[in-house]
Design a protein around this motif. Structure first.
Motif, mmCIF file in Angstrom:
data_model
loop_
_atom_site.group_PDB
_atom_site.id
_atom_site.type_symbol
_atom_site.label_atom_id
_atom_site.label_comp_id
_atom_site.label_asym_id
_atom_site.label_seq_id
_atom_site.Cartn_x
_atom_site.Cartn_y
_atom_site.Cartn_z
ATOM 1 N N THR A 70 92.250 108.402 140.588
ATOM 2 C CA THR A 70 92.701 107.211 139.854
ATOM 3 C C THR A 70 94.125 107.409 139.336
ATOM 4 O O THR A 70 94.929 106.479 139.345
ATOM 5 N N PRO A 94 98.460 97.066 137.169
ATOM 6 C CA PRO A 94 97.261 97.770 137.638
ATOM 7 C C PRO A 94 97.390 99.287 137.544
ATOM 8 O O PRO A 94 96.400 99.991 137.414
ATOM 9 N N ASP A 96 98.527 100.893 135.023
ATOM 10 C CA ASP A 96 98.025 101.252 133.696
ATOM 11 C C ASP A 96 96.502 101.225 133.652
ATOM 12 O O ASP A 96 95.883 102.055 132.980
ATOM 13 N N ALA A 97 95.902 100.299 134.380
ATOM 14 C CA ALA A 97 94.429 100.275 134.453
ATOM 15 C C ALA A 97 93.916 101.566 135.091
ATOM 16 O O ALA A 97 92.925 102.144 134.637
ATOM 17 N N CYS A 98 94.608 102.023 136.123
ATOM 18 C CA CYS A 98 94.220 103.290 136.758
ATOM 19 C C CYS A 98 94.376 104.455 135.791
ATOM 20 O O CYS A 98 93.499 105.316 135.688
ATOM 21 N N ALA A 101 91.670 104.332 133.248
ATOM 22 C CA ALA A 101 90.376 104.703 133.847
ATOM 23 C C ALA A 101 90.280 106.208 134.049
ATOM 24 O O ALA A 101 89.186 106.782 134.022
#
Length: 171
Positions: A70, A94, A96-98, A101
């Motif tokens: 991730t 996205p 930052d979402a990775c 996560a």
């Protein structure tokens, strides 16, 4: 697998990472691709190592590999957006979402969820300290030494990135 085969596999991985690192440091055009190769090779090394050494509990190593994947996915997305598509410091994205996560994957055993990059780094430091507390690093525990090196390197690059690209809120 024989110890000779394990040494050969380890040497091959180190040679790959060394070669990719040299290209990464000397050719900015292919740096994002080389960074992705380094991350993917690290995740593969975790999975192969889990298969070869068969630890009593494999799932933490699988989760660590997922966390690394991730992280690399986030970095790859960020590099592509910034370098190839012209987005200047895309935030939030996205990537930052990775990144967000990644922290719970790294901290699954503590059941902690990180909500920001700095808090995630602190969490990783705390987990590393917990790992080192029961059995300090000795000369024979190469995996722990490599985890320490990787953690320190990750923290240093996070700090350097924060200094180089300070967060500017629009308002």
């Amino acid at each position: 697998m024989s110890s000779q085969a394990r040494r050969l596999l380890t040497s091959a991985h180190l040679a790959l990472v060394a070669a990719v690192s040299i290209v990464y440091m000397t050719d900015p055009v292919v740096a994002p691709a080389m960074w992705a190769v380094m991350g993917l090779s690290g995740a593969c090394a975790l999975l192969i190592g889990t298969h070869v050494y068969r630890p009593a509990h494999r799932w933490p190593w699988w989760v660590l590999a997922a966390g690394l994947l991730t992280f690399i996915a986030g970095d790859t997305y960020y590099f592509v957006m910034e370098e190839h598509l012209g987005a200047s410091n895309p935030f939030p994205s996205p990537a930052d979402a990775c990144y967000l996560a990644m922290y719970p994957l790294f901290a699954t055993q503590q059941r902690a969820i990180s909500i920001t990059h700095p808090l995630g780094d602190i969490l990783v430091l705390a987990l590393l300290a917990r790992l080192l507390t029961p059995s300090p690093v000795d000369g024979s525990d190469r995996a722990v030494r490599l985890l320490v090196l990787g953690t320190v390197t990750s923290l240093a690059t996070d700090i350097a990135y924060g200094i180089r690209f300070p967060l500017r809120m629009k308002g």
